[in-house]
Design an enzyme around this catalytic site. Structure first.
Site, PDB file in Angstrom:
ATOM      1  N   SER A 110      -8.325  -5.157   4.665  1.00 23.48           N
ATOM      2  CA  SER A 110      -8.762  -4.885   3.285  1.00 23.48           C
ATOM      3  C   SER A 110      -9.150  -6.130   2.486  1.00 23.48           C
ATOM      4  O   SER A 110      -8.773  -6.261   1.319  1.00 23.48           O
ATOM      5  CB  SER A 110      -7.676  -4.103   2.532  1.00 23.48           C
ATOM      6  OG  SER A 110      -7.430  -2.877   3.161  1.00 23.48           O
ATOM      7  N   ASP A 147       0.831  -1.205   0.000  1.00 24.65           N
ATOM      8  CA  ASP A 147       0.000   0.000   0.000  1.00 24.65           C
ATOM      9  C   ASP A 147       0.869   1.261   0.000  1.00 24.65           C
ATOM     10  O   ASP A 147       1.983   1.252   0.533  1.00 24.65           O
ATOM     11  CB  ASP A 147      -0.910  -0.023   1.246  1.00 24.65           C
ATOM     12  CG  ASP A 147      -2.049   0.975   1.127  1.00 24.65           C
ATOM     13  OD1 ASP A 147      -2.299   1.476   0.006  1.00 24.65           O
ATOM     14  OD2 ASP A 147      -2.683   1.268   2.159  1.00 24.65           O
ATOM     15  N   SER A 152      -7.225  -5.680  -5.892  1.00 17.64           N
ATOM     16  CA  SER A 152      -8.370  -6.269  -5.190  1.00 17.64           C
ATOM     17  C   SER A 152      -9.624  -6.169  -6.061  1.00 17.64           C
ATOM     18  O   SER A 152      -9.668  -5.383  -7.019  1.00 17.64           O
ATOM     19  CB  SER A 152      -8.606  -5.539  -3.870  1.00 17.64           C
ATOM     20  OG  SER A 152      -9.122  -4.246  -4.119  1.00 17.64           O
ATOM     21  N   GLU A 203       0.619 -13.582  12.086  1.00 17.64           N
ATOM     22  CA  GLU A 203       1.154 -12.412  12.792  1.00 17.64           C
ATOM     23  C   GLU A 203       1.094 -11.210  11.861  1.00 17.64           C
ATOM     24  O   GLU A 203       1.456 -11.302  10.687  1.00 17.64           O
ATOM     25  CB  GLU A 203       2.620 -12.669  13.195  1.00 17.64           C
ATOM     26  CG  GLU A 203       2.805 -13.790  14.184  1.00 17.64           C
ATOM     27  CD  GLU A 203       2.228 -13.450  15.562  1.00 17.64           C
ATOM     28  OE1 GLU A 203       2.299 -12.276  15.971  1.00 17.64           O
ATOM     29  OE2 GLU A 203       1.697 -14.376  16.213  1.00 17.64           O
ATOM     30  N   ASN A 214     -10.614  -2.721  -6.270  1.00 21.31           N
ATOM     31  CA  ASN A 214      -9.799  -1.800  -7.088  1.00 21.31           C
ATOM     32  C   ASN A 214     -10.399  -1.533  -8.479  1.00 21.31           C
ATOM     33  O   ASN A 214     -10.038  -0.556  -9.131  1.00 21.31           O
ATOM     34  CB  ASN A 214      -8.365  -2.315  -7.250  1.00 21.31           C
ATOM     35  CG  ASN A 214      -7.516  -2.138  -6.007  1.00 21.31           C
ATOM     36  OD1 ASN A 214      -6.596  -2.916  -5.753  1.00 21.31           O
ATOM     37  ND2 ASN A 214      -7.786  -1.116  -5.203  1.00 21.31           N
TER      38      ASN A 214
HETATM   39  C1  FPP Z   1      -1.783   0.220  -3.510  1.00 18.29           C
HETATM   40  O1  FPP Z   1      -1.336   1.552  -3.482  1.00 18.29           O
HETATM   41  C2  FPP Z   1      -1.233  -0.461  -4.649  1.00 18.29           C
HETATM   42  C3  FPP Z   1      -1.944  -1.054  -5.645  1.00 18.29           C
HETATM   43  C4  FPP Z   1      -3.415  -1.089  -5.710  1.00 18.29           C
HETATM   44  C5  FPP Z   1      -1.283  -1.671  -6.782  1.00 18.29           C
HETATM   45  C6  FPP Z   1      -0.062  -2.449  -6.408  1.00 18.29           C
HETATM   46  C7  FPP Z   1       0.716  -2.700  -7.620  1.00 18.29           C
HETATM   47  C8  FPP Z   1       2.062  -2.631  -7.689  1.00 18.29           C
HETATM   48  C9  FPP Z   1       2.952  -2.386  -6.568  1.00 18.29           C
HETATM   49  C10 FPP Z   1       2.680  -2.990  -8.971  1.00 18.29           C
HETATM   50  C11 FPP Z   1       2.968  -4.428  -8.808  1.00 18.29           C
HETATM   51  C12 FPP Z   1       3.268  -5.149 -10.005  1.00 18.29           C
HETATM   52  C13 FPP Z   1       3.279  -6.489 -10.020  1.00 18.29           C
HETATM   53  C14 FPP Z   1       3.744  -7.192 -11.230  1.00 18.29           C
HETATM   54  C15 FPP Z   1       2.817  -7.327  -8.875  1.00 18.29           C
HETATM   55  P1  FPP Z   1      -2.431   2.693  -3.591  1.00 18.29           P
HETATM   56  O2  FPP Z   1      -2.575   3.068  -5.021  1.00 18.29           O
HETATM   57  O3  FPP Z   1      -3.674   2.249  -2.911  1.00 18.29           O
HETATM   58  O4  FPP Z   1      -1.743   3.848  -2.781  1.00 18.29           O
HETATM   59  P2  FPP Z   1      -2.474   4.983  -1.906  1.00 18.29           P
HETATM   60  O5  FPP Z   1      -3.246   4.266  -0.843  1.00 18.29           O
HETATM   61  O6  FPP Z   1      -1.324   5.762  -1.362  1.00 18.29           O
HETATM   62  O7  FPP Z   1      -3.335   5.765  -2.849  1.00 18.29           O
END
Ligand code: FPP
Length: 248
Positions: free
Chosen positions: A197, A21, A66, A208, A69
């Protein structure tokens, strides 16, 4: 002294799950677009996958997208879908070189058709690897997974393959996406939010929890090792008393 040197080899968790996150907040903090936060997040995925394999973790499950999302702006969803496929295809040689098997859990069929095809092709190319499983939770939610398991059980019931009295926790777990995978011993969440979440709801009954304020793109190998050391210093009681645990 690095946290890595403090890790007790024999007590490394077999399965670590992560809620990645803070990509959006990282981007905002650096005056960038949200998608740039996700691109930076890929760097952390790379580092943490390497770190986990190095210390002997057998399963690393990352919450990449998710079911909730899908409600994000279309441009962000499209950018993320593109990023997932592009990243895994680009990382394929590294995954194979490091003997890492790629897997996916979640409602994969809800992804765009082209992505499903490319995802499945890449997964198949890592099938024989056996050092560590890198499991991507894509279009995943714990409640979706439990409902999906109930549907599968009911279908087996219609076919006469299962009876209500056959069902216990072990049998139920076999109908989950994570069938055959041990429950995570450690769940790490970045960016400081104190929430689950809708992640691995069934599997984390005795897991844990470790929450760090670091945003996912800032989360590096040392941070991961620190979480492992913290985990190793805890007493896991599984409902028993501390004395019972020490005695066993
Ligand atoms: C949450 O941050 C992150 C996501 C919903 C996407 C996660 C994806 C990546 C890290 C890229 C991964 C790539 C692979 C191949 C697994 P957020 O957007 O909710 O951040 P915020 O809460 O600060 O807005």
């Amino acid at each position: 002294m690095s946290f890595k040197d403090k890790i007790v080899k024999e007590k490394v968790p077999q399965h670590v799950a992560i809620i990645m996150d803070g990509n959006g907040r990282w981007a905002k903090k650096h005056g960038k677009q949200r998608y740039e936060g996700h691109y930076q997040g890929v760097e952390s995925v790379r580092k943490i996958t390497e770190a986990a394999a190095e210390i002997g973790v057998k399963y690393l499950t990352l919450y990449a997208f998710s079911t909730e999302n899908w409600r994000r702006p279309k441009e962000e969803v499209d950018a993320l879908m593109h990023l997932f496929v592009q990243t895994i295809e680009k990382e394929l040689p590294t995954l194979n070189k490091n003997n890492i098997r790629l897997r996916a859990i979640g409602d994969i069929e809800s992804l765009p058709e082209e992505n499903i095809k490319r995802l499945k092709e890449t997964i198949a190319k890592t099938e024989k690897n056996n050092k560590m499983d890198l499991i991507l939770a894509l279009s995943y939610s714990g409640r979706w997974e439990i409902v999906d398991a109930v549907r599968k059980i009911m279908k087996d019931r219609e076919k006469g393959l299962i009876k209500p009295e056959d069902i216990d926790e072990k049998v139920f777990a076999r109908y989950l996406n994570t069938a055959g995978i041990p429950d995570p011993e450690l769940l790490i969440r970045t960016s400081g939010e104190l929430r689950i979440s809708n992640y691995l709801l069934w599997q984390i009954a005795y897991t844990e929890l470790y929450v760090t304020k670091k945003l996912w793109p800032d989360f590096g190998k040392e941070d991961f090792y620190k979480a492992i050391v913290d985990f190793q210093n805890r007493e896991r009681r599984f409902g028993m008393t501390g004395e019972q645990i020490k005695g066993s």
